[in-house]
Scaffold this motif. Structure first.
Motif, PDB file in Angstrom:
ATOM      1  N   PHE A 181     -47.862   1.246 -48.141  1.00 29.36           N
ATOM      2  CA  PHE A 181     -47.800  -0.116 -47.618  1.00 29.36           C
ATOM      3  C   PHE A 181     -46.479  -0.764 -47.999  1.00 29.36           C
ATOM      4  N   MET A 182     -46.051  -0.600 -49.243  1.00 26.66           N
ATOM      5  CA  MET A 182     -44.787  -1.183 -49.693  1.00 26.66           C
ATOM      6  C   MET A 182     -43.611  -0.630 -48.894  1.00 26.66           C
ATOM      7  N   VAL A 214     -40.007  -6.317 -51.063  1.00 26.88           N
ATOM      8  CA  VAL A 214     -40.985  -6.021 -52.105  1.00 26.88           C
ATOM      9  C   VAL A 214     -40.586  -6.764 -53.371  1.00 26.88           C
ATOM     10  N   LEU A 215     -41.488  -7.600 -53.884  1.00 26.10           N
ATOM     11  CA  LEU A 215     -41.230  -8.354 -55.106  1.00 26.10           C
ATOM     12  C   LEU A 215     -41.774  -7.649 -56.341  1.00 26.10           C
ATOM     13  N   ALA A 216     -42.885  -6.964 -56.197  1.00 28.30           N
ATOM     14  CA  ALA A 216     -43.503  -6.286 -57.338  1.00 28.30           C
ATOM     15  C   ALA A 216     -44.463  -5.227 -56.834  1.00 28.30           C
ATOM     16  N   GLY A 217     -44.585  -4.160 -57.623  1.00 26.01           N
ATOM     17  CA  GLY A 217     -45.572  -3.140 -57.316  1.00 26.01           C
ATOM     18  C   GLY A 217     -44.978  -1.752 -57.230  1.00 26.01           C
ATOM     19  N   PRO A 218     -45.863  -0.739 -57.227  1.00 28.36           N
ATOM     20  CA  PRO A 218     -47.304  -0.932 -57.418  1.00 28.36           C
ATOM     21  C   PRO A 218     -47.639  -1.277 -58.865  1.00 28.36           C
ATOM     22  N   VAL A 219     -48.611  -2.161 -59.025  1.00 25.55           N
ATOM     23  CA  VAL A 219     -49.049  -2.630 -60.336  1.00 25.55           C
ATOM     24  C   VAL A 219     -50.532  -2.321 -60.487  1.00 25.55           C
ATOM     25  N   ASP A 220     -50.916  -1.799 -61.658  1.00 23.59           N
ATOM     26  CA  ASP A 220     -52.325  -1.550 -61.928  1.00 23.59           C
ATOM     27  C   ASP A 220     -53.003  -2.882 -62.225  1.00 23.59           C
ATOM     28  N   ALA A 221     -53.824  -3.346 -61.299  1.00 25.63           N
ATOM     29  CA  ALA A 221     -54.507  -4.627 -61.454  1.00 25.63           C
ATOM     30  C   ALA A 221     -55.901  -4.475 -62.048  1.00 25.63           C
ATOM     31  N   ILE A 242     -58.585  -3.391 -60.939  1.00 22.89           N
ATOM     32  CA  ILE A 242     -59.519  -3.086 -59.855  1.00 22.89           C
ATOM     33  C   ILE A 242     -58.838  -2.283 -58.753  1.00 22.89           C
ATOM     34  N   GLY A 243     -57.550  -1.976 -58.931  1.00 25.88           N
ATOM     35  CA  GLY A 243     -56.818  -1.199 -57.936  1.00 25.88           C
ATOM     36  C   GLY A 243     -55.323  -1.397 -58.083  1.00 25.88           C
ATOM     37  N   GLN A 244     -54.564  -0.750 -57.213  1.00 25.46           N
ATOM     38  CA  GLN A 244     -53.114  -0.867 -57.206  1.00 25.46           C
ATOM     39  C   GLN A 244     -52.705  -2.025 -56.294  1.00 25.46           C
ATOM     40  N   ALA A 245     -51.861  -2.908 -56.829  1.00 29.11           N
ATOM     41  CA  ALA A 245     -51.489  -4.118 -56.099  1.00 29.11           C
ATOM     42  C   ALA A 245     -49.978  -4.211 -55.937  1.00 29.11           C
ATOM     43  N   CYS A 246     -49.549  -4.978 -54.945  1.00 32.25           N
ATOM     44  CA  CYS A 246     -48.130  -5.255 -54.758  1.00 32.25           C
ATOM     45  C   CYS A 246     -47.981  -6.638 -54.160  1.00 32.25           C
ATOM     46  N   GLN A 247     -46.783  -7.196 -54.336  1.00 32.42           N
ATOM     47  CA  GLN A 247     -46.469  -8.497 -53.760  1.00 32.42           C
ATOM     48  C   GLN A 247     -45.200  -8.363 -52.936  1.00 32.42           C
ATOM     49  N   ILE A 248     -45.234  -8.905 -51.723  1.00 30.82           N
ATOM     50  CA  ILE A 248     -44.073  -8.817 -50.838  1.00 30.82           C
ATOM     51  C   ILE A 248     -43.803 -10.175 -50.208  1.00 30.82           C
ATOM     52  N   LEU A 249     -42.613 -10.325 -49.670  1.00 24.22           N
ATOM     53  CA  LEU A 249     -42.274 -11.453 -48.807  1.00 24.22           C
ATOM     54  C   LEU A 249     -42.107 -10.935 -47.395  1.00 24.22           C
ATOM     55  N   ASP A 250     -42.722 -11.629 -46.429  1.00 19.78           N
ATOM     56  CA  ASP A 250     -42.486 -11.234 -45.046  1.00 19.78           C
ATOM     57  C   ASP A 250     -41.076 -11.672 -44.635  1.00 19.78           C
ATOM     58  N   PRO A 251     -40.570 -11.248 -43.481  1.00 24.19           N
ATOM     59  CA  PRO A 251     -39.188 -11.576 -43.098  1.00 24.19           C
ATOM     60  C   PRO A 251     -38.898 -13.064 -42.952  1.00 24.19           C
ATOM     61  N   THR A 252     -39.943 -13.892 -42.846  1.00 23.93           N
ATOM     62  CA  THR A 252     -39.725 -15.330 -42.752  1.00 23.93           C
ATOM     63  C   THR A 252     -39.992 -16.034 -44.077  1.00 23.93           C
ATOM     64  N   GLY A 253     -40.144 -15.264 -45.152  1.00 18.34           N
ATOM     65  CA  GLY A 253     -40.275 -15.843 -46.486  1.00 18.34           C
ATOM     66  C   GLY A 253     -41.685 -16.075 -46.960  1.00 18.34           C
ATOM     67  N   GLY A 254     -42.695 -15.636 -46.213  1.00 18.93           N
ATOM     68  CA  GLY A 254     -44.082 -15.838 -46.607  1.00 18.93           C
ATOM     69  C   GLY A 254     -44.538 -14.807 -47.623  1.00 18.93           C
ATOM     70  N   PRO A 255     -45.070 -15.240 -48.767  1.00 19.10           N
ATOM     71  CA  PRO A 255     -45.538 -14.286 -49.778  1.00 19.10           C
ATOM     72  C   PRO A 255     -46.962 -13.820 -49.502  1.00 19.10           C
ATOM     73  N   ILE A 256     -47.198 -12.537 -49.695  1.00 21.58           N
ATOM     74  CA  ILE A 256     -48.566 -12.018 -49.642  1.00 21.58           C
ATOM     75  C   ILE A 256     -48.773 -11.050 -50.797  1.00 21.58           C
ATOM     76  N   LEU A 257     -49.998 -11.003 -51.265  1.00 19.15           N
ATOM     77  CA  LEU A 257     -50.432 -10.042 -52.268  1.00 19.15           C
ATOM     78  C   LEU A 257     -51.391  -9.080 -51.591  1.00 19.15           C
ATOM     79  N   ALA A 258     -51.209  -7.787 -51.813  1.00 20.86           N
ATOM     80  CA  ALA A 258     -52.077  -6.778 -51.199  1.00 20.86           C
ATOM     81  C   ALA A 258     -52.590  -5.848 -52.284  1.00 20.86           C
ATOM     82  N   ILE A 259     -53.803  -5.346 -52.112  1.00 22.41           N
ATOM     83  CA  ILE A 259     -54.404  -4.506 -53.138  1.00 22.41           C
ATOM     84  C   ILE A 259     -55.201  -3.368 -52.517  1.00 22.41           C
TER      85      ILE A 259
END
Length: 255
Positions: free
Chosen positions: A210-211, A221-228, A230-247
């Motif tokens: 996904f990253m 990609v701002l961070a990840g993969p990180v052991d959360a 409950i699973g592996q997580a990452c944080q990204i910014l979309d091309p317009t600057g919107g942050p999302i966290l995915a796991i």
């Protein structure tokens, strides 16, 4: 998971506000396999397997943001409760064509959230599976103040997180003995000027892949993969600057 309705006081709907809706739509469709359709009010709906998964509206701001809406049976009463509890009304109750009524608020710490009263549309029709939103949480430095505010508005009870394997302090929102969302604490990992906010979390099935896909599509990609825990997580910014966290949730916790 197919969803046909939401109980009051449950996060039910997420909308991306973006200064560049065309770029944002292309990114998320390629990233999650979504398609789009136009709602009767002219706004964009994201679809997963022809089921509505999220919304998209233009924003005058210079970056994107995801908004969380919480189900209510009486939007006018919720709006009154928000102001009585110390929150502010950003957008008063407004008809959204024949789909429902919506309002936007800020809590006393400045986090923006919405409330949704259904008419023909209850909220996201798919939830908690790869490619869909799986969790919504408020991110704050002041747990007691947040607990008092949202408890007064939605009747939520704040409890310590119960997810196995999570070592950091975390809280959950409980409504009628059911966990409906979370409360994450801003600590030294956050820059000092990070505002209080609500966060939208997406379910994925391969964090590393996904990253890479997000980066190839123009995300950052701002961070990840990180052991959360409950699973592996990452944080990204979309091309317009919107942050999302995915796991990528561990199999034993998937619905």
């Amino acid at each position: 998971m197919r969803v046909r309705g939401y109980a009051a006081a449950t996060p039910c709907w997420s909308v991306l506000t973006s200064p560049d809706p065309a770029t944002a739509a292309a990114f998320y469709c390629d990233l999650f396999g979504w398609t789009t359709t136009e709602a009767e009010d002219g706004t964009t709906l994201f679809l997963l397997r022809d089921l509505v998964v999220a919304g998209l509206i233009p924003s005058p701001a210079d970056r994107s943001a995801w908004l969380t809406y919480i189900a209510t049976d009486d939007l006018d009463a919720t709006t009154t409760q928000v102001t009585a509890a110390g929150g502010q009304v950003v957008q008063p109750p407004t008809d959204v064509a024949t789909r429902g009524r919506a309002a936007l608020y800020t809590d006393p710490a400045g986090a923006v959230f919405g409330a949704w009263q259904k008419v023909r549309f209850a909220g996201a029709q798919v939830h908690d599976e790869p490619g869909a939103i799986c969790w919504s949480e408020t991110v704050t430095r002041d747990v007691p103040a947040s607990a008092a505010f949202y408890g007064q508005i939605f009747g939520w009870v704040d409890q310590a997180g119960t997810a196995p394997g999570v070592t950091m302090e975390y809280h959950e929102w409980v409504s009628h003995n059911r966990v409906v969302g979370g409360l994450s604490i801003m600590d030294e990992r956050y820059p000092p000027n990070t505002p209080h906010h609500w966060r939208t979390i997406f379910s994925i099935d391969d964090c590393t892949g996904f990253m890479a896909r997000a980066a190839d599509l123009g995300g950052r990609v701002l961070a990840g993969p990180v052991d959360a825990g409950i699973g592996q997580a990452c944080q990204i910014l979309d091309p317009t600057g919107g942050p999302i966290l995915a796991i990528d949730v561990i199999p034993e916790l998937r619905p």
